[in-house]
Design a protein around this motif. Structure first.
Motif, short mmCIF file in Angstrom:
data_model
loop_
_atom_site.label_atom_id
_atom_site.label_comp_id
_atom_site.label_asym_id
_atom_site.label_seq_id
_atom_site.Cartn_x
_atom_site.Cartn_y
_atom_site.Cartn_z
N GLY A 43 0.63 -1.33 0.02
CA GLY A 43 0.04 -0.10 0.06
C GLY A 43 0.66 1.26 -0.54
O GLY A 43 0.19 2.61 0.11
N PHE A 44 2.10 0.92 0.39
CA PHE A 44 3.12 2.38 0.22
C PHE A 44 4.05 2.44 -1.09
O PHE A 44 3.57 1.51 -1.60
CB PHE A 44 3.59 2.49 1.26
N PHE A 45 3.73 3.95 -1.39
CA PHE A 45 4.50 4.23 -2.72
C PHE A 45 5.59 4.08 -2.59
O PHE A 45 6.70 4.29 -2.08
CB PHE A 45 4.26 4.89 -3.35
N ARG B 286 -7.00 10.61 -12.07
CA ARG B 286 -5.41 11.15 -11.98
C ARG B 286 -4.56 10.88 -11.67
O ARG B 286 -3.80 11.40 -12.56
CB ARG B 286 -6.37 12.69 -10.82
N MET B 287 -4.15 10.09 -11.55
CA MET B 287 -2.65 9.67 -11.01
C MET B 287 -2.61 9.34 -12.77
O MET B 287 -0.95 9.16 -13.31
CB MET B 287 -2.88 7.82 -10.64
N HIS B 288 -3.67 8.04 -13.30
CA HIS B 288 -2.93 7.80 -15.56
C HIS B 288 -3.16 8.53 -15.52
O HIS B 288 -2.35 8.51 -15.95
CB HIS B 288 -4.29 7.14 -15.21
N ASP B 289 -3.75 9.98 -15.18
CA ASP B 289 -3.73 11.56 -16.46
C ASP B 289 -2.06 11.18 -16.30
O ASP B 289 -1.53 11.85 -17.30
CB ASP B 289 -5.00 11.60 -15.77
N LEU B 290 -1.89 11.91 -15.09
CA LEU B 290 -0.38 12.24 -14.78
C LEU B 290 0.08 12.04 -15.44
O LEU B 290 1.85 12.11 -15.26
CB LEU B 290 -0.27 12.34 -13.01
N GLU B 291 0.26 10.29 -15.21
CA GLU B 291 1.61 9.47 -16.24
C GLU B 291 1.43 9.99 -16.75
O GLU B 291 3.12 9.97 -17.44
CB GLU B 291 1.04 8.60 -15.60
N GLN B 292 0.56 10.00 -18.39
CA GLN B 292 0.83 9.77 -19.15
C GLN B 292 1.20 10.93 -19.54
O GLN B 292 1.86 11.36 -20.56
CB GLN B 292 -1.06 10.24 -20.04
N TYR C 153 9.48 11.53 -10.91
CA TYR C 153 8.57 11.72 -11.01
C TYR C 153 7.51 10.48 -12.20
O TYR C 153 6.66 9.50 -11.50
CB TYR C 153 7.55 13.26 -10.98
N LEU C 154 8.18 10.37 -13.32
CA LEU C 154 6.84 9.47 -14.23
C LEU C 154 7.83 7.75 -13.17
O LEU C 154 7.10 6.99 -13.03
CB LEU C 154 7.99 9.67 -14.89
N GLY C 155 8.70 7.85 -13.15
CA GLY C 155 9.65 6.62 -12.46
C GLY C 155 8.83 6.00 -11.15
O GLY C 155 8.20 5.30 -10.88
N LEU C 156 8.33 7.20 -10.45
CA LEU C 156 7.38 6.27 -9.14
C LEU C 156 6.57 6.44 -9.07
O LEU C 156 5.97 5.82 -8.42
CB LEU C 156 7.67 8.38 -7.98
N MET C 157 5.49 7.08 -10.60
CA MET C 157 4.88 6.54 -10.69
C MET C 157 4.46 4.17 -10.80
O MET C 157 3.31 4.10 -10.26
CB MET C 157 4.06 6.48 -11.98
N LEU C 158 5.49 4.07 -11.25
CA LEU C 158 5.96 2.45 -11.09
C LEU C 158 5.15 1.86 -9.87
O LEU C 158 4.64 1.27 -9.19
CB LEU C 158 7.04 2.22 -10.75
N SER C 159 5.70 3.01 -8.70
CA SER C 159 5.16 2.25 -7.74
C SER C 159 4.57 2.52 -6.92
O SER C 159 3.53 2.35 -5.94
CB SER C 159 6.57 3.36 -6.03
N VAL C 160 3.27 4.35 -7.43
CA VAL C 160 1.86 3.96 -7.17
C VAL C 160 1.42 3.07 -7.59
O VAL C 160 0.48 2.42 -6.93
CB VAL C 160 1.43 5.36 -8.18
#
Lengths: 400, 570
Positions: free
Chosen positions: B205-207, B344-350, B434-441
């Motif tokens: 559950g953590f990033f 939103r996270m999905h949009d953000l990632e794109q 932050y793009l890389g961080l999306m993986l952890s999300v």
């Protein structure tokens, strides 16, 4: 348009009226595309304003096309050997098809400069062919154009070949490969070397200048893309941060436009003058070739005369009845030889004068180009700095 | 996520260097003629975001000499004072950018272009994102260095074949949970994989920052040295990110990894072999409907390959049911807010991906510009030399002098572009990070989904168990006195139901816990991302503006020097 001042030397025309300074000022304007497909060409309006007495009145407007300019250049090259004829923009067969606005403008500018340089030159400005070019009706021009059989009438490939030959001959002599019918004048050798090396340097500089223009365009494009992406990101984020992104993106897009403009300026005011410089050097090479021809001709005649002399002596000794004929031939040849020598020496004299003018002119031309270049870059950079800085207050406000 | 190392440290550093800067600028300009000593200690103000409030608090057009190094002080613009203007070439970057090679026909130019010593600080390969951890003065600073080849000990069948690289991992910290304030261990990449796996299990559950890739192909293809260096950098970044995560930095797993000498005492896998055996043993019993004691804790972990084949099958069936039947599963993801955030996270990632790409193009374009400008400069320098050597007429010498001015300016501008770019890279790197961080999300969200799936599976399991029990009871009640075997079956079933109920409760608790983790992490992500992006924008803008001004000054000088020609042009 550059107003030409008449020089007082060598002028055999009617005395000037003291009330007005003589001027010959030309502008090449209004490019119009005519014809279709492969036959398409651009026509220009050439406006001449002058008070030279040889001209028909204060103002004359004619329509000319690129090949008319070529005709003029060829005629001048034939008649004024030794003078560095101002260069013409390239005859680009490929670009012509696309006829981009930029290409047309560059060509127009170059043609304008060409014809005004002729008008400025104290010898060339007196040319009858110039007068014809500036005043004759289009039918006459067309007729004259089709008659032309000068050196430049040859296809570009042939022209290149001729230049190459000149180059090889020079370097051959320099390398000691080929033996004379070349002048053995060390100063002149130096000059020839200088010209050839100069062309190399300048071509390189021009290449980089052109690349620099491209880089400006590319940077502009990537800023635009970046701006768009950042705006989208801002839309995602929303609120103050989103607005900040949005503003940044908009700024980037503004700067992109600015960069494209500067790229154009750079092309017109920096790269083109460098190209012009290269062309000028190539024109000098053509004159060098002419001088070589003249020298060779002179030498050949001198050789022939020697032979004729020997022959004449022989005939006189044998009291042949061919003596009279031979004497006549000999005298004719002598005249020809003197004429050839005169012509050659004239070329040498002119070239020396021309070199001085050339160096002075180029220092001026490049000085202007450098100034415009520096001004443009400074202005661009300042615009960029101002644009980015204008975002700071809002960004500050965001974080507080 | 990512945090700046030592906020306090850096501030002190800035003040010291700022003082130096001030004293230098106020000095007699002749000091600056030897470019090598001018700004050597001034560190890159732009790369540290902790600076930003210093920079921005200064007025833009500053009268005092101690103004922001980035925003050119008025003396920059005053090109009547050429010494001061000319030599502020590089007080920031290491000499590599100043390696312009050309013959020193002008000492001045050489000094100006030779550049400056690099500041003494250690290279900071990662972006320093300036969020301080929970308490502002504690820190963990991790360095990865000193790769060494080591032999695999005797276990291998082929002697001497297995070598691997270990890295020295040095930690400096003042956090109390650690034994001491500075210590080092040697670890290999496999250990890092283990650490990462263990963290993934413990911190669902953590990033959790994603670990570096295994790069199996690249390790064969690349030059060994290059690959090792690349990996070293990646490991350092990874460990530093772990150290700035407010929860993970305190984890036992990390502590053990950083401190315990010798072999890493963390289980390398979830003991796949024995679990498989377990699963295989249990499977026939389950298939024949016999009850099996399932330890509730085991339920908590997601079903993994080999671990519990039957559970896997069941959960798969459940998820398929969820998908296709379209019937509302017993526990739905009803948290609308979460679904919105997920969207939103999905949009953000794109958008991050897109922006990251365009940022790369921008960097490339800036680099090209700098290169071409430099080449142009060098060409003109050659031309200048040529004209000077061959000069017969004075006009040639004049032209050569003009050309030299342009050439010098072009070379300087070229260096500025390259410096600008180095900083731009660092700033825009935030986007990549932050793009890389999306993986952890993704990871955290999928922890949540699998926990939910487990709950759903257990619930439908329960309902089918209940209905079986009911059927059995109904059947056996028809027989007076009971059916011994049926009664026994009912008892067993009831036991299974009890156990499954317990498991369900554990699963729900876990799911709620993960949900909560998701929520707090999302909050943290938003908060930190806002701050980091804002800093990125500020840094980027300041950087662009600062260097644009420097470049403008360089060209303004040339424009001034060639101003005589301005009157000549039509």
């Amino acid at each position: 348009m550059i107003t030409a001042q008449r020089s007082s030397s060598g002028s055999s025309h009617s005395p000037r009226s003291p009330s007005s300074q003589p001027y010959l000022s030309i502008s090449v304007t209004d490019p119009v595309k005519l014809g279709n497909g492969v036959q398409a060409y651009i026509s220009y309006r050439v406006i001449t304003k002058t008070n030279f007495p040889e001209y028909q009145g204060p103002e004359k407007i004619v329509i000319r096309r690129y090949s008319d300019f070529v005709w003029l250049r060829d005629r001048l090259f034939e008649k004024y050997k030794g003078v560095f004829i101002p260069p013409l923009p390239e005859k680009s067969a490929v670009e012509k098809f696309r006829f981009s606005a930029e290409f047309i403008e560059l060509r127009r500018q170059a043609l304008d400069v060409f014809v005004n340089r002729i008008a400025l030159h104290h010898e060339l400005q007196q040319s009858e062919d110039l007068r014809t070019f500036l005043q004759a009706d289009e039918e006459t021009m067309e007729r004259l154009r089709s008659q032309e059989t000068g050196i430049f009438k040859k296809k570009p490939a042939d022209l290149m070949q001729i230049f190459k030959e000149v180059q090889t001959k020079v370097s051959d002599v320099v390398l000691g490969k080929e033996k004379p019918v070349e002048e053995s004048n060390p100063e002149y050798e130096k000059l020839k070397n200088y010209i050839f090396e100069l062309e190399n340097h300048l071509s390189e500089a021009q290449k980089h200048a052109y690349r620099l223009v491209k880089r400006h365009r590319e940077l502009g494009q990537s800023l635009s893309d970046f701006g768009k992406a950042v705006k989208l990101l801002g839309a995602c984020e929303g609120d103050a941060l989103g607005k900040a992104f949005s503003d940044l993106g908009a700024k980037a897009e503004t700067l992109s436009v600015r960069l494209q403009k500067e790229a154009h300026q750079l092309l017109m005011n920096f790269e083109e003058p460098l190209k012009d410089y290269v062309r000028a050097v190539q024109s000098i090479k053509a004159t060098i070739a002419e001088r070589a021809n003249a020298f060779r001709h002179q030498c050949e005649l001198a050789e022939t005369i020697k032979l004729k002399e020997i022959n004449l002596d022989k005939l006189m000794l044998t009291r042949s009845d061919k003596v009279g004929e031979a004497e006549l031939e000999y005298r004719e040849l002598k005249l020809e030889s003197e004429e050839a020598t005169r012509r050659f020496e004239n070329i040498v004299r002119l070239m020396n004068e021309e070199m001085v003018r050339f160096q002075d002119q180029k220092t001026l031309d490049m000085g202007i180009a450098f100034h415009e270049f520096a001004k443009g870059q400074a202005r661009l950079a300042n615009n960029i700095a101002d644009a980015w800085r204008s975002l700071l207050p809002k960004l500050e406000a965001c974080s507080s | 996520m990512m945090g700046s190392e030592n906020q306090g440290f850096e501030e002190a550093h800035i003040d010291a260097s700022r003082e130096e800067m001030e004293s230098l600028v106020l000095d007699d300009p002749s000091n600056n003629s030897n470019g090598t000593k001018s700004f050597s200690h001034h560190r890159s103000a732009m790369s540290s975001l902790a600076d930003s409030h210093h920079l921005l608090s200064r007025p833009m057009v500053a009268a005092p000499a101690d103004s922001d190094p980035l925003l050119a002080p008025p003396s920059f613009r005053d090109f009547r004072n050429p010494n001061v203007a000319a030599d502020n070439s590089s007080y920031i970057e290491p000499p590599s950018y100043a390696d312009v090679i050309f013959s020193p026909f002008d000492e001045n130019a050489v000094h100006e272009i030779d550049g400056v010593d690099s500041p003494g600080r250690s290279s900071d390969s990662s972006v320093s994102l300036s969020r301080s951890p929970s308490s502002s003065s504690d820190y963990i600073k991790i360095t990865v260095s000193n790769p060494q080849k080591e032999q695999e000990t005797s276990n291998s069948l082929v002697p001497g074949s297995n070598t691997y690289i270990t890295y020295l991992i040095t930690t400096r910290t003042n956090i109390t949970g650690f034994n001491g304030s500075e210590f080092s261990v040697r670890r290999r990449f496999k250990d890092v994989v283990t650490l990462s796996d263990r963290l993934a299990e413990s911190y669902r559950g953590f990033f959790i920052p994603p670990r570096p890739d295994k790069n199996l192909v690249e390790s064969q293809v690349m030059q060994k040295q290059e690959f090792v260096e690349q990996r070293r950098v990646a490991l350092e970044k990874y460990l530093r990110r772990l150290a700035t995560h407010p929860v993970i930095r305190k984890s036992d797993e990390l502590k053990v990894f950083l401190q315990v000498q010798g072999k890493l005492p963390l289980p390398t896998s979830t003991d796949v072999a024995s679990r498989m055996l377990d699963g295989a043993v249990k499977l026939p019993k389950q298939l024949f409907g016999e009850s099996v004691v399932v330890a509730p804790e085991e339920v908590v972990q997601p079903a993994k390959g080999g671990r519990d084949l039957l559970r896997l099958f069941k959960e798969l069936r459940q998820s398929v049911t969820n998908d296709w039947v379209g019937s509302k599963p017993p526990v739905a993801e009803e948290d609308k807010e979460f679904l919105e955030k997920k969207g939103r996270m999905h949009d953000l990632e794109q958008q991050l991906s897109n922006a990251s790409q365009q940022a790369e193009s921008l960097v490339k374009a800036q680099q090209d510009m700098g290169e071409t400008m430099g080449e142009l400069g060098l060409t003109f320098i050659k031309l200048t030399k040529f004209e000077n050597e061959e000069a017969i007429f004075n006009s040639q010498r004049v032209r050569a002098a003009d050309m030299k001015n342009v050439a010098t300016a072009a070379v300087k501008a070229s260096r500025f572009y390259r410096e600008l770019n180095a900083h731009t890279v660092k700033h825009l790197d935030t986007l990549h990070e932050y793009l890389g961080l999306m993986l952890s999300v993704h990871g955290a969200f999928s922890d949540r989904s699998s926990a939910l799936l487990t709950v759903q599976t257990l619930i439908s399991e329960l309902s089918s168990l209940h209905s079986r029990a009911e059927k059995l009871e109904a059947a056996s009640s028809k027989i007076f006195g009971g059916d011994k075997s049926r009664i026994r079956k009912i008892e067993e079933l009831k036991e299974t139901i009890r156990v499954t109920e317990d498991a369900k409760h554990v699963a729900i608790r876990e799911y709620e816990r993960i949900k909560e983790n998701n929520r707090t992490e999302l909050e943290r992500l938003d908060r930190e991302r806002h701050a980091d992006f804002l800093n990125m924008l500020k840094g980027f803008v300041l950087n662009q503006a600062g260097y644009a001004e420097k470049i403008a000054n360089v060209w303004a000088k040339v424009a001034e020097e060639t101003s005589a020609y301005a009157r000549e042009s039509t």
